[in-house]
Design a protein around this motif. Structure first.
Motif, short mmCIF file in Angstrom:
data_model
loop_
_atom_site.label_atom_id
_atom_site.label_comp_id
_atom_site.label_asym_id
_atom_site.label_seq_id
_atom_site.Cartn_x
_atom_site.Cartn_y
_atom_site.Cartn_z
N VAL A 36 0.85 -1.19 0.00
CA VAL A 36 0.00 0.00 0.00
C VAL A 36 0.89 1.24 0.00
CG1 VAL A 36 -1.90 -1.16 1.20
CG2 VAL A 36 -0.20 0.12 2.52
N ASP A 37 0.32 2.34 -0.50
CA ASP A 37 0.99 3.64 -0.51
C ASP A 37 0.29 4.57 0.47
OD1 ASP A 37 2.75 2.86 -2.52
OD2 ASP A 37 1.43 3.58 -4.12
N LEU A 38 1.07 5.22 1.32
CA LEU A 38 0.55 6.19 2.27
C LEU A 38 0.99 7.59 1.85
CD1 LEU A 38 1.46 4.42 5.65
CD2 LEU A 38 -0.65 4.20 4.32
N ASP A 39 0.04 8.47 1.55
CA ASP A 39 0.35 9.87 1.28
C ASP A 39 0.58 10.54 2.63
OD1 ASP A 39 0.12 9.87 -1.53
OD2 ASP A 39 -2.06 9.85 -1.34
N THR A 40 1.83 10.95 2.87
CA THR A 40 2.25 11.32 4.21
C THR A 40 2.72 12.77 4.30
OG1 THR A 40 2.97 9.03 4.49
CG2 THR A 40 3.78 10.61 6.10
N VAL A 41 2.38 13.41 5.42
CA VAL A 41 2.82 14.76 5.73
C VAL A 41 3.50 14.74 7.09
CG1 VAL A 41 2.10 17.14 6.19
CG2 VAL A 41 0.92 15.80 4.44
N MET A 42 4.71 15.30 7.18
CA MET A 42 5.33 15.48 8.49
C MET A 42 4.79 16.79 9.06
SD MET A 42 9.29 15.55 9.79
CE MET A 42 9.70 17.13 9.05
N ASN A 43 4.01 16.69 10.13
CA ASN A 43 3.38 17.86 10.72
C ASN A 43 4.38 18.74 11.45
OD1 ASN A 43 0.81 16.95 9.90
ND2 ASN A 43 0.70 15.63 11.69
N GLN A 44 5.28 18.08 12.19
CA GLN A 44 6.23 18.85 12.98
C GLN A 44 7.34 17.95 13.50
OE1 GLN A 44 5.79 22.27 16.27
NE2 GLN A 44 4.70 20.42 16.84
N LYS A 45 8.51 18.54 13.63
CA LYS A 45 9.63 17.90 14.31
C LYS A 45 10.17 18.90 15.30
CE LYS A 45 14.18 15.86 13.85
NZ LYS A 45 14.75 16.71 14.91
N ALA A 46 10.31 18.48 16.56
CA ALA A 46 10.81 19.37 17.60
C ALA A 46 11.99 18.73 18.31
CB ALA A 46 9.70 19.67 18.61
N ASN A 47 12.97 19.54 18.62
CA ASN A 47 14.12 19.03 19.37
C ASN A 47 13.77 18.73 20.82
OD1 ASN A 47 15.89 19.12 17.18
ND2 ASN A 47 16.35 21.28 17.54
N ALA A 48 12.71 19.38 21.31
CA ALA A 48 12.26 19.11 22.68
C ALA A 48 10.74 19.25 22.74
CB ALA A 48 12.93 20.06 23.65
N HIS A 49 10.05 18.14 22.90
CA HIS A 49 8.60 18.14 23.10
C HIS A 49 8.31 18.98 24.36
CE1 HIS A 49 4.70 16.56 24.42
NE2 HIS A 49 4.53 16.11 23.19
N PRO A 50 7.29 19.85 24.32
CA PRO A 50 7.06 20.75 25.46
C PRO A 50 6.73 20.04 26.77
CG PRO A 50 5.29 20.94 23.83
CD PRO A 50 6.36 20.09 23.22
N GLU B 269 -7.29 7.20 7.55
CA GLU B 269 -6.53 8.36 7.99
C GLU B 269 -5.69 7.95 9.19
OE1 GLU B 269 -9.01 11.72 8.71
OE2 GLU B 269 -9.99 11.60 6.74
N ILE B 270 -4.41 8.22 9.12
CA ILE B 270 -3.47 7.83 10.18
C ILE B 270 -2.85 9.11 10.76
CG2 ILE B 270 -1.34 6.57 10.69
CD1 ILE B 270 -2.02 5.04 7.95
N SER B 271 -2.81 9.19 12.07
CA SER B 271 -2.11 10.29 12.71
C SER B 271 -1.29 9.70 13.85
CB SER B 271 -3.10 11.33 13.24
OG SER B 271 -2.42 12.49 13.66
N LEU B 272 -0.01 10.05 13.87
CA LEU B 272 0.83 9.46 14.92
C LEU B 272 1.92 10.41 15.36
CD1 LEU B 272 3.72 8.43 13.53
CD2 LEU B 272 2.23 6.68 12.60
N GLU B 273 2.34 10.16 16.59
CA GLU B 273 3.47 10.87 17.17
C GLU B 273 4.49 9.84 17.62
OE1 GLU B 273 2.53 13.70 20.23
OE2 GLU B 273 0.64 14.27 19.27
N ALA B 274 5.75 10.26 17.63
CA ALA B 274 6.82 9.37 18.07
C ALA B 274 7.93 10.21 18.70
CB ALA B 274 7.37 8.56 16.89
N GLY B 275 8.55 9.65 19.73
CA GLY B 275 9.62 10.37 20.42
C GLY B 275 10.86 9.52 20.57
N LYS B 276 11.99 10.19 20.67
CA LYS B 276 13.25 9.47 20.90
C LYS B 276 13.18 8.82 22.28
CE LYS B 276 17.15 10.56 19.22
NZ LYS B 276 18.44 11.19 18.89
N ASN C 102 10.08 16.77 26.89
CA ASN C 102 11.44 17.31 26.91
C ASN C 102 12.46 16.40 26.22
OD1 ASN C 102 13.24 19.37 27.47
ND2 ASN C 102 13.94 18.42 29.35
N ARG C 103 12.05 15.89 25.05
CA ARG C 103 12.96 15.11 24.21
C ARG C 103 12.51 15.24 22.76
NH1 ARG C 103 10.70 9.31 24.47
NH2 ARG C 103 8.91 9.54 25.83
N PRO C 104 13.37 14.89 21.80
CA PRO C 104 13.00 15.04 20.39
C PRO C 104 11.72 14.28 20.04
CG PRO C 104 15.36 14.71 20.60
CD PRO C 104 14.77 14.47 21.97
#
Length: 193
Positions: free
Chosen positions: A134-148, A184-191, A151-153
């Motif tokens: 399958v193909d997922l049309d994907t958008v990176m919403n945001q990348k942060a060096n420190a989640h508020p 529709e897929i929405s996800l977050e991931a942290g280091k 407090n990590r990427p």
């Protein structure tokens, strides 16, 4: 003259190793990741459901996003539709015939970068014992060096695709109940900490 040649070669090797740094691991945040699906019910309504309970990781290469990858799994029985009788029917032999421990999995096989924050992620989706590309049309919403709060990427993505139920042996009542399912897929991931 040899020291200069050696120094230049060493500098080029160092630059190459920096330019090709390995992707970094981001673990999925199950509290803020979900798959929402919708389908047409007999032409009368659009029915919605969702899966949760994610496990998996993103190997994210910020310098070369095409070198990234993702592997995700979620329990079939985590499906929620807002109506218990419907969920029981979906878990029956008419559809999933699900047992505890049955999983839906996705493993990327390639990424085509299409814009500054967009890509098509191709991968193997396994559901109901069937694996399809399958193909997922994907958008990176945001990348942060420190989640508020963490407090990590941290990174966040949205993706969409359309699946055909009959491809996965889930075609009961098709085409009256739509064979096509919008996902529709929405996800977050942290280091990792």
């Amino acid at each position: 003259m040899r020291p200069t040649v050696f120094s230049t070669a060493a500098a080029l090797a160092l630059a190459a190793s920096v330019a090709h740094a390995a992707p970094e691991t981001y673990d999925l945040d199950p509290a803020h990741s979900q798959v929402v699906f919708t389908y047409n019910h007999l032409g009368f309504s659009t029915t919605t459901g969702m899966f949760s309970g994610f496990e998996g990781a993103i190997q994210f290469d910020e310098d070369d996003p095409a070198n990234s990858s993702v592997s995700v799994s979620m329990p079939v029985m985590s499906m929620f539709t807002g109506w218990e009788a419907r969920e029981e029917h979906f878990m029956s032999d008419d559809f999933f015939g699900a047992e505890a421990g049955d999983m839906v999995t996705f493993t990327s096989t390639g990424i085509e970068v299409t814009g500054e924050n967009t890509a098509i992620i191709t991968g193997d989706l396994t559901m109901n014992g069937v694996t399809k590309s399958v193909d997922l049309d994907t958008v990176m919403n945001q990348k942060a060096n420190a989640h508020p709060m963490e407090n990590r990427p941290w990174v966040g993505f949205d993706a969409t695709t359309t699946l055909t139920r009959t491809d996965f042996g889930l075609g009961k009542f098709a085409p009256y109940v739509s064979d096509e399912v919008q996902v529709e897929i929405s996800l977050e991931a942290g280091k990792p900490e």
